[in-house]
Scaffold this motif. Structure first.
Motif, PDB file in Angstrom:
ATOM      1  N   LYS A 381      13.071 -29.219 -14.610  1.00 52.66           N
ATOM      2  CA  LYS A 381      12.244 -28.488 -15.574  1.00 52.66           C
ATOM      3  C   LYS A 381      13.153 -27.808 -16.587  1.00 52.66           C
ATOM      4  O   LYS A 381      14.210 -27.293 -16.232  1.00 52.66           O
ATOM      5  CB  LYS A 381      11.397 -27.445 -14.847  1.00 52.66           C
ATOM      6  N   LEU A 382      12.734 -27.818 -17.836  1.00 53.48           N
ATOM      7  CA  LEU A 382      13.497 -27.149 -18.890  1.00 53.48           C
ATOM      8  C   LEU A 382      12.999 -25.723 -19.039  1.00 53.48           C
ATOM      9  O   LEU A 382      11.808 -25.481 -19.237  1.00 53.48           O
ATOM     10  CB  LEU A 382      13.343 -27.898 -20.217  1.00 53.48           C
ATOM     11  N   ASP A 383      13.907 -24.777 -18.902  1.00 55.74           N
ATOM     12  CA  ASP A 383      13.586 -23.369 -19.124  1.00 55.74           C
ATOM     13  C   ASP A 383      13.617 -23.124 -20.626  1.00 55.74           C
ATOM     14  O   ASP A 383      14.679 -23.127 -21.246  1.00 55.74           O
ATOM     15  CB  ASP A 383      14.616 -22.485 -18.411  1.00 55.74           C
ATOM     16  N   THR A 384      12.431 -22.926 -21.227  1.00 61.48           N
ATOM     17  CA  THR A 384      12.364 -22.789 -22.688  1.00 61.48           C
ATOM     18  C   THR A 384      12.997 -21.485 -23.162  1.00 61.48           C
ATOM     19  O   THR A 384      13.367 -21.367 -24.332  1.00 61.48           O
ATOM     20  CB  THR A 384      10.902 -22.859 -23.157  1.00 61.48           C
ATOM     21  N   GLY A 385      13.125 -20.516 -22.250  1.00 58.80           N
ATOM     22  CA  GLY A 385      13.739 -19.254 -22.645  1.00 58.80           C
ATOM     23  C   GLY A 385      15.226 -19.377 -22.874  1.00 58.80           C
ATOM     24  O   GLY A 385      15.778 -18.784 -23.808  1.00 58.80           O
ATOM     25  N   THR A 386      15.894 -20.174 -22.041  1.00 61.55           N
ATOM     26  CA  THR A 386      17.352 -20.322 -22.137  1.00 61.55           C
ATOM     27  C   THR A 386      17.771 -21.718 -22.605  1.00 61.55           C
ATOM     28  O   THR A 386      18.947 -21.957 -22.849  1.00 61.55           O
ATOM     29  CB  THR A 386      18.003 -20.050 -20.773  1.00 61.55           C
ATOM     30  N   LEU A 387      16.797 -22.634 -22.698  1.00 56.16           N
ATOM     31  CA  LEU A 387      17.064 -24.036 -23.042  1.00 56.16           C
ATOM     32  C   LEU A 387      18.067 -24.658 -22.073  1.00 56.16           C
ATOM     33  O   LEU A 387      18.969 -25.406 -22.468  1.00 56.16           O
ATOM     34  CB  LEU A 387      17.564 -24.168 -24.487  1.00 56.16           C
ATOM     35  N   THR A 388      17.908 -24.318 -20.806  1.00 52.96           N
ATOM     36  CA  THR A 388      18.729 -24.932 -19.760  1.00 52.96           C
ATOM     37  C   THR A 388      17.808 -25.593 -18.748  1.00 52.96           C
ATOM     38  O   THR A 388      16.645 -25.216 -18.594  1.00 52.96           O
ATOM     39  CB  THR A 388      19.599 -23.883 -19.039  1.00 52.96           C
ATOM     40  N   SER A 389      18.337 -26.576 -18.053  1.00 54.09           N
ATOM     41  CA  SER A 389      17.555 -27.287 -17.047  1.00 54.09           C
ATOM     42  C   SER A 389      17.790 -26.668 -15.675  1.00 54.09           C
ATOM     43  O   SER A 389      18.867 -26.155 -15.388  1.00 54.09           O
ATOM     44  CB  SER A 389      17.953 -28.765 -17.009  1.00 54.09           C
ATOM     45  N   LYS A 390      16.762 -26.731 -14.861  1.00 56.80           N
ATOM     46  CA  LYS A 390      16.902 -26.300 -13.475  1.00 56.80           C
ATOM     47  C   LYS A 390      16.228 -27.312 -12.570  1.00 56.80           C
ATOM     48  O   LYS A 390      15.314 -28.027 -12.971  1.00 56.80           O
ATOM     49  CB  LYS A 390      16.343 -24.903 -13.265  1.00 56.80           C
ATOM     50  N   VAL A 391      16.720 -27.369 -11.332  1.00 58.49           N
ATOM     51  CA  VAL A 391      16.248 -28.363 -10.371  1.00 58.49           C
ATOM     52  C   VAL A 391      15.476 -27.641  -9.278  1.00 58.49           C
ATOM     53  O   VAL A 391      15.979 -26.708  -8.650  1.00 58.49           O
ATOM     54  CB  VAL A 391      17.430 -29.142  -9.760  1.00 58.49           C
ATOM     55  N   LEU A 392      14.253 -28.102  -9.055  1.00 64.64           N
ATOM     56  CA  LEU A 392      13.377 -27.466  -8.081  1.00 64.64           C
ATOM     57  C   LEU A 392      13.022 -28.449  -6.976  1.00 64.64           C
ATOM     58  O   LEU A 392      12.803 -29.631  -7.231  1.00 64.64           O
ATOM     59  CB  LEU A 392      12.085 -26.981  -8.757  1.00 64.64           C
ATOM     60  N   LYS A 393      12.956 -27.944  -5.755  1.00 64.39           N
ATOM     61  CA  LYS A 393      12.587 -28.774  -4.612  1.00 64.39           C
ATOM     62  C   LYS A 393      11.233 -28.339  -4.100  1.00 64.39           C
ATOM     63  O   LYS A 393      10.915 -27.149  -4.087  1.00 64.39           O
ATOM     64  CB  LYS A 393      13.630 -28.665  -3.492  1.00 64.39           C
ATOM     65  N   ILE A 394      10.427 -29.303  -3.672  1.00 65.30           N
ATOM     66  CA  ILE A 394       9.094 -29.020  -3.173  1.00 65.30           C
ATOM     67  C   ILE A 394       9.182 -28.592  -1.710  1.00 65.30           C
ATOM     68  O   ILE A 394       9.868 -29.224  -0.910  1.00 65.30           O
ATOM     69  CB  ILE A 394       8.197 -30.256  -3.311  1.00 65.30           C
ATOM     70  N   HIS A 395       8.464 -27.536  -1.376  1.00 63.25           N
ATOM     71  CA  HIS A 395       8.423 -27.068   0.003  1.00 63.25           C
ATOM     72  C   HIS A 395       7.059 -27.384   0.610  1.00 63.25           C
ATOM     73  O   HIS A 395       6.023 -27.066   0.039  1.00 63.25           O
ATOM     74  CB  HIS A 395       8.697 -25.559   0.072  1.00 63.25           C
ATOM     75  N   PHE A 396       7.080 -28.006   1.769  1.00 57.85           N
ATOM     76  CA  PHE A 396       5.860 -28.412   2.451  1.00 57.85           C
ATOM     77  C   PHE A 396       5.647 -27.551   3.694  1.00 57.85           C
ATOM     78  O   PHE A 396       6.583 -26.947   4.219  1.00 57.85           O
ATOM     79  CB  PHE A 396       5.953 -29.885   2.866  1.00 57.85           C
ATOM     80  N   PRO A 397       4.397 -27.517   4.190  1.00 51.96           N
ATOM     81  CA  PRO A 397       4.155 -26.825   5.461  1.00 51.96           C
ATOM     82  C   PRO A 397       5.015 -27.430   6.561  1.00 51.96           C
ATOM     83  O   PRO A 397       5.323 -28.620   6.534  1.00 51.96           O
ATOM     84  CB  PRO A 397       2.663 -27.082   5.722  1.00 51.96           C
ATOM     85  N   ASN A 471       3.769 -23.268  -7.502  1.00 45.66           N
ATOM     86  CA  ASN A 471       4.683 -22.156  -7.795  1.00 45.66           C
ATOM     87  C   ASN A 471       6.128 -22.614  -7.696  1.00 45.66           C
ATOM     88  O   ASN A 471       6.979 -22.245  -8.513  1.00 45.66           O
ATOM     89  CB  ASN A 471       4.438 -20.991  -6.827  1.00 45.66           C
ATOM     90  N   ASP A 472       6.422 -23.438  -6.676  1.00 45.46           N
ATOM     91  CA  ASP A 472       7.773 -23.992  -6.541  1.00 45.46           C
ATOM     92  C   ASP A 472       8.171 -24.769  -7.790  1.00 45.46           C
ATOM     93  O   ASP A 472       9.320 -24.715  -8.241  1.00 45.46           O
ATOM     94  CB  ASP A 472       7.843 -24.929  -5.329  1.00 45.46           C
ATOM     95  N   LEU A 473       7.209 -25.520  -8.334  1.00 43.98           N
ATOM     96  CA  LEU A 473       7.483 -26.347  -9.505  1.00 43.98           C
ATOM     97  C   LEU A 473       7.373 -25.564 -10.811  1.00 43.98           C
ATOM     98  O   LEU A 473       7.644 -26.112 -11.885  1.00 43.98           O
ATOM     99  CB  LEU A 473       6.513 -27.533  -9.546  1.00 43.98           C
ATOM    100  N   GLU A 474       6.949 -24.298 -10.693  1.00 44.78           N
ATOM    101  CA  GLU A 474       6.776 -23.421 -11.859  1.00 44.78           C
ATOM    102  C   GLU A 474       5.810 -24.034 -12.867  1.00 44.78           C
ATOM    103  O   GLU A 474       6.014 -23.979 -14.080  1.00 44.78           O
ATOM    104  CB  GLU A 474       8.136 -23.113 -12.506  1.00 44.78           C
ATOM    105  N   ILE A 475       4.743 -24.630 -12.339  1.00 46.61           N
ATOM    106  CA  ILE A 475       3.691 -25.215 -13.170  1.00 46.61           C
ATOM    107  C   ILE A 475       2.484 -24.294 -13.112  1.00 46.61           C
ATOM    108  O   ILE A 475       1.965 -24.025 -12.015  1.00 46.61           O
ATOM    109  CB  ILE A 475       3.307 -26.625 -12.681  1.00 46.61           C
ATOM    110  N   PRO A 476       1.990 -23.771 -14.255  1.00 50.77           N
ATOM    111  CA  PRO A 476       0.806 -22.905 -14.247  1.00 50.77           C
ATOM    112  C   PRO A 476      -0.406 -23.661 -13.690  1.00 50.77           C
ATOM    113  O   PRO A 476      -0.531 -24.870 -13.879  1.00 50.77           O
ATOM    114  CB  PRO A 476       0.605 -22.555 -15.724  1.00 50.77           C
ATOM    115  N   PHE A 477      -1.300 -22.926 -13.030  1.00 48.80           N
ATOM    116  CA  PHE A 477      -2.469 -23.589 -12.471  1.00 48.80           C
ATOM    117  C   PHE A 477      -3.657 -22.635 -12.428  1.00 48.80           C
ATOM    118  O   PHE A 477      -3.512 -21.411 -12.433  1.00 48.80           O
ATOM    119  CB  PHE A 477      -2.178 -24.127 -11.072  1.00 48.80           C
TER     120      PHE A 477
END
Length: 692
Positions: A381-397, A471-477
């Motif tokens: 995901k691209l952080d539009t505030g800093t214009l840097t990329s970050k890597v997120l991992k999905i957490h499952f039950p 939330n992990d993916l930082e996607i609004p819902f």
């Protein structure tokens, strides 16, 4: 030996250090320009066997937002790969697997008895200089201290390219020329295989003799002889250098290396009856065959290992295979027909299961993503505030504790992979939300696809895990649930469930359970589902409160009932001929509603349909108006018997745009307003002219 982790700092779009966990098969996903290619190129900087790929240039160093490159005097970056050695663990039989100890001297062990690991780190520094590109110094080290310790100069041991070549990387870019790799020229996959064969001297001599015999046969033709004599005489007029003054014609090479370079792969049978070369087959088949060639190499290398371990006297190949091959494929779906995508993913899985290989895929195709185990996905995901990329991992039950939840969430994510690429997700109950919400959003001035909205029907089950995932993916819902007032296990029970799940994902309990009389005690909260269903005003206050947390309710029953209430005439207008509910011996309900609502049979029909609507163990409709109870006849007919998708499609096609916008349920209008607000925060929105 397997790559388990990659750390990247200040390399291209990555600023602060990002840690990417690597599995046997790892899939990098994300929208365009989020850093997928950068991760693959980071590995190339250390492990490519092509020197040009390993060279660093000024643009490889991250440029912070709002900083001019002319303001920077010095920059550092690092790329670190960490490898584990599962083969050093004891098997169930208590035996150790065979391992080649090339990197033994550089192992790191955190604690006594733990499996060692290997740290290989590229460090580079750029400094401003008289050269327009500046000066760059880089080194690749073994790091001999644990990850938890700060690295000192004493912890850095210089590597050598010979050792690093034991880790090979095969990179297949998004824009590729598979035909080039499939021809046997120096440096290609095919060349490596053929050139590594342990050719016997007898075979070499026999091949050269046969080639010479072939050339002699050509020379017997008078036309060839004339051509050769003319070529020799004419060439001597142009060049007097004694080293090259004789030019002769030969129809094939006489040395083994030249012969091998002219070999090629051909395909048959074909529609023409002749063999086809690589250039004559389609791009999709070229890509598939290229990947199959990679698979072939890995299989051959396993055979070579078996021969080495068995001390076979006459070996089939003279090459020593690398310990590990990293196969990185960008956009593997390119040129591939949709029905072959599943087969392609299976091939990648098979490759990844080999002991000497790992596969890393970079894609933004839902066709690929839906076939990948979500736990093997890394979301960029691209952080539009800093214009840097970050890597997120999905957490499952946790699978052991919540097996049913784990399976449900995993299947849901695979069924709707578009959520990974959405700017906003609306979680709904079912098919109705998928039909009604897009139509409403589009009629209010937005477009689902171009706005990046994904509507996912998940039936309200395990919403906290979906919330945590997003939330992990930082996607609004936004979540839209059915209130189902007076149905068993709904109403207050549904509100209690939502409050409980909000608390579980991290919201302040004192905030969620605050009332005018103070915060609910745990005992009071546990009894919420026992609160009287007739307390409609209090229930509506909780519903309004939960909208602040982006949880909305279709009330008093569900979305289907709300639409029927708001557009009763439009839904009834889709009835044709003898369709529609009726009372035996009394006729169609539509006619009865127009002429005689006092019929005893009509009133009995209402009672039956109220019972059918509120289902077994449900209420008697006390909290519903007489008009709503009458509508339950139609609710049963349209949505419990006829089918929800068909009914909504037909009815909404008869609703004019202005009427839909004006008369839609108020909660849906509020949802569209919330959608617009959330997308507006990202620089886009929908329906602004209707939400002022």
């Amino acid at each position: 030996m397997k790559l388990t982790k990659l750390k990247i700092r200040n390399f291209r779009c990555f600023g602060e250090e990002q840690i990417i966990e690597i599995d046997d098969l790892t899939t990098l996903i994300g929208n365009n320009s989020t850093g997928k290619t950068t991760i693959l190129n980071a590995l190339l900087k250390i492990f490519s066997d092509n020197g040009a790929d390993r060279n660093l240039i000024r643009s490889d160093f991250h440029l912070p937002k709002d900083i001019s490159p002319y303001q920077i005097e010095k920059q550092d970056l690092h790329i670190e790969a960490i490898f584990s050695f599962a083969e050093l663990e004891e098997t169930e039989e208590g035996e150790l697997n065979y391992s080649i100890p090339v990197f033994f001297d550089h192992f790191v062990v955190n604690n006594v008895g733990e499996i060692p690991y290997l740290r290989i780190r590229l460090e580079a520094s750029w400094k401003k200089s008289n050269n327009i590109e500046g000066s760059i110094e880089s080194n690749i080290f073994y790091i001999t201290c644990p990850e938890s310790d700060e690295i000192t100069e004493n912890d850095k041991k210089q590597t050598n390219r010979h050792d690093l070549n034991n880790i090979r990387m095969i990179y297949i870019p998004a824009v590729r020329d598979p035909a080039k790799q499939l021809k046997n020229v120096s440096g290609t996959l095919l060349y490596r295989i053929l050139n590594g064969i342990n050719w016997t001297e007898g075979t070499k001599t026999e091949i050269v003799d046969k080639i010479q015999e072939l050339n002699n046969t050509f020379d017997k033709e008078e036309g060839i002889a004339i051509f050769k004599r003319s070529l020799e005489s004419q060439w001597k007029k142009y060049d007097s250098d004694f080293r090259y003054n004789t030019a002769s014609m030969r129809f094939n090479s006489a040395d083994m290396d030249s012969i091998l370079k002219k070999s090629e792969v051909v395909f048959s049978p074909t529609v023409t009856g002749r063999e086809y070369g690589i250039d004559e087959i389609g791009d999709g088949l070229k890509s598939l065959f290229y990947i199959s060639l990679v698979d072939t190499i890995l299989e051959i290398e396993n055979k070579i290992r078996e021969e080495i371990q068995s001390n076979k006297e006459s070996k089939s190949f003279v090459i020593e295979p690398p310990i590990l091959t990293l196969i990185a494929v960008e956009e593997p779906e390119n040129h591939i027909a949709p029905h072959l995508v599943g087969k392609l993913v299976k091939i990648f899985n098979d490759i990844a299961k080999k002991t000497n290989a790992q596969t890393i895929i970079a894609s933004h195709s839902t066709a690929i993503v839906k076939r990948i185990d979500p736990q093997d996905i890394r979301y960029l995901k691209l952080d539009t505030g800093t214009l840097t990329s970050k890597v997120l991992k999905i957490h499952f039950p946790d699978y052991e504790k919540y097996e049913d939840k784990y399976k449900y969430i995993k299947e849901a994510v695979q069924a709707y992979p578009e959520i990974y690429f959405a700017k906003l997700v609306i979680l709904g109950e079912g098919d109705s939300e998928e039909i009604v919400l897009p139509r409403l959003i589009e009629n209010m001035g937005g477009e689902i696809d171009s706005s990046g909205i994904s509507i996912v029907p998940l039936g309200g089950r395990f919403v906290n895990h979906l919330w945590r995932l997003l939330n992990d993916l930082e996607i609004p819902f936004i979540t839209l649930l059915d209130l189902d007032r007076e149905r068993y296990g709904a109403g207050w029970c549904r509100i209690k469930y939502v409050c409980d799940q909000l608390i579980k994902i991290g919201y302040d309990r004192n905030e969620i359970l605050a009332t005018e009389k103070g915060v609910l005690t745990q005992e009071e909260f546990n009894k919420m589902q026992e609160w009287p269903v007739e307390k409609i005003e209090s229930m509506n206050e909780w519903i309004d409160f939960l909208e602040e947390y982006d949880v909305f309710f279709s009330a008093p029953l569900d979305l289907d009932f709300m639409m029927l209430e708001c557009f009763e005439d439009n839904y009834k207008s889709i009835i044709e001929g003898n369709e529609g509910p009726f009372i035996p011996n009394k006729g169609k309900i539509l006619k009865i509603e127009e002429e005689d609502k006092d019929l005893l049979e009509y009133k009995d029909r209402i009672k039956d349909d109220v019972h059918n609507t509120l289902k077994k163990n449900g209420g008697d409709g006390t909290t519903y108006s007489e008009k709503q109870k009458e509508l339950m006849i139609w609710y049963n007919y349209f949505f419990l018997n006829r089918g929800k998708p068909t009914t909504h499609f037909y009815a909404m096609s008869k609703i004019e745009k202005e009427v839909l916008i004006e008369n839609s349920p108020e909660v849906l209008k509020r949802i569209v307003k919330r959608v617009n607000d959330k997308l507006g925060e990202q620089g886009t929105g929908v329906g602004e002219e209707h939400n002022e």
